[in-house]
Scaffold this motif. Structure first.
Motif, PDB file in Angstrom:
ATOM      1  N   UNK A  88       0.813  -1.219   0.000  1.00  0.00           N
ATOM      2  CA  UNK A  88       0.000   0.000   0.000  1.00  0.00           C
ATOM      3  C   UNK A  88       0.846   1.268   0.000  1.00  0.00           C
ATOM      4  N   UNK A  89       2.100   1.145   0.384  1.00  0.00           N
ATOM      5  CA  UNK A  89       2.983   2.309   0.404  1.00  0.00           C
ATOM      6  C   UNK A  89       3.477   2.691  -0.996  1.00  0.00           C
ATOM      7  N   UNK A  90       3.224   1.843  -1.982  1.00  0.00           N
ATOM      8  CA  UNK A  90       3.660   2.101  -3.363  1.00  0.00           C
ATOM      9  C   UNK A  90       2.554   2.718  -4.215  1.00  0.00           C
ATOM     10  N   UNK A  91       1.427   3.067  -3.602  1.00  0.00           N
ATOM     11  CA  UNK A  91       0.289   3.555  -4.377  1.00  0.00           C
ATOM     12  C   UNK A  91       0.613   4.833  -5.144  1.00  0.00           C
ATOM     13  N   UNK A  92       1.162   5.821  -4.487  1.00  0.00           N
ATOM     14  CA  UNK A  92       1.434   7.080  -5.168  1.00  0.00           C
ATOM     15  C   UNK A  92       2.472   6.912  -6.277  1.00  0.00           C
ATOM     16  N   UNK A  93       3.442   6.051  -6.063  1.00  0.00           N
ATOM     17  CA  UNK A  93       4.436   5.802  -7.115  1.00  0.00           C
ATOM     18  C   UNK A  93       3.779   5.161  -8.329  1.00  0.00           C
TER      19      UNK A  93
END
Length: 272
Positions: A212-217
């Motif tokens: 979920x921490x890769x969403x913006x990327x």
């Protein structure tokens, strides 16, 4: 008359492939390989750090009552990429469904990429596919599945057919992602809330403790995408969906997206 009362039993394709990797001297090495029937698993020589497996259906496609089974296992701290030689074709069925069952087991700290080429659904096709994933602590998986309703360049139109596609991802026995795609009426996909005039669509799922921490990327990567697409995420799961006019446009969107996301080239069989 007798043929109508006792129709001949048609020959059906059966295929099974099992592939397992283990870590030796800091590298992922083949531990187990079994193949039977029409399904083969090929390990081409590549310059990539992780091994690559290409599945080949020598039957040339899937018809009603055909059955393919794939079992993949990665032990702890191994990594591998799996794909298919070409697009899988699902042909008109005489009644029964063609079946594909895939089981992926990913050990502790292991990483698996499941990147088959698109599935082409022909008019009158009937497909039932099941994908079961078992993840362990700190393991991750990148999944991609794409569909094409006929071949636009050949002028093919899909007016009838059925697709039942189920995904289940578990981590340490707990269900973290489930999805069921069911298409019984192809005409229902023509609405504004579905495909409209588009013929190709795909789903990408990344499951990792920090997915979920890769969403913006991922959303930044999708801004340059030439197809309709969107991404969302929740605890440990990241998902992106794509819709395009045809398979070529979809590939032009998927290849750079996945390469930029995973910082690695797609398998060579994916080249446009």
């Amino acid at each position: 008359m007798l043929d109508r009362l006792n129709p001949p039993k048609l020959q059906r394709a059966r295929g099974r492939a099992e592939v397992g990797f283990v870590q030796k001297s800091g590298k992922s090495k083949l531990q187990h390989l079994h193949q039977a029937g029409c399904l083969k698993a090929i390990l081409p020589n590549t310059h990539e750090k992780e091994p690559e497996v290409v599945f080949v259906n020598t039957a040339g496609g899937i018809a009603g009552d055909d059955q393919l089974n794939i079992d993949v296992s990665l032990t702890q701290r191994t990594s591998a990429t799996f794909t298919t030689q070409t697009a899988e074709r699902v042909y008109r069925s005489n009644g029964g469904a063609g079946r594909i069952d895939v089981k992926l087991q990913v050990g502790i700290g292991a990483s698996l990429c499941w990147l088959p080429q698109e599935t082409i659904i022909f008019d009158g096709a009937h497909l039932k596919r099941k994908l079961d994933v078992e993840l362990s602590t700190n393991s991750e998986i990148l999944l991609l599945e794409s569909f094409m309703l006929g071949r636009k360049a050949m002028g093919e139109q899909v007016t009838t057919g059925a697709v039942n596609d189920r995904w289940n991802i578990r981590r340490d026995g707990k269900l973290v992602f489930a999805e069921a795609l069911r298409i019984d009426d192809v005409s229902s996909l023509l609405g504004p809330a579905a495909l409209q005039e588009n013929l190709a669509f795909a789903t990408m799922v990344f499951a990792s403790p920090d997915a979920h921490l890769h969403l913006e990327r991922l959303r930044a990567i999708l801004q340059t995408c030439n197809a309709r697409c969107a991404a969302s995420a929740w605890d440990g799961v990241l998902i992106a969906r794509f819709v395009a006019a045809d398979a070529y446009v979809l590939r032009k969107a998927l290849i750079p997206t996945i390469e930029n996301f995973r910082h690695a080239a797609m398998p060579r069989v994916w080249q446009l």
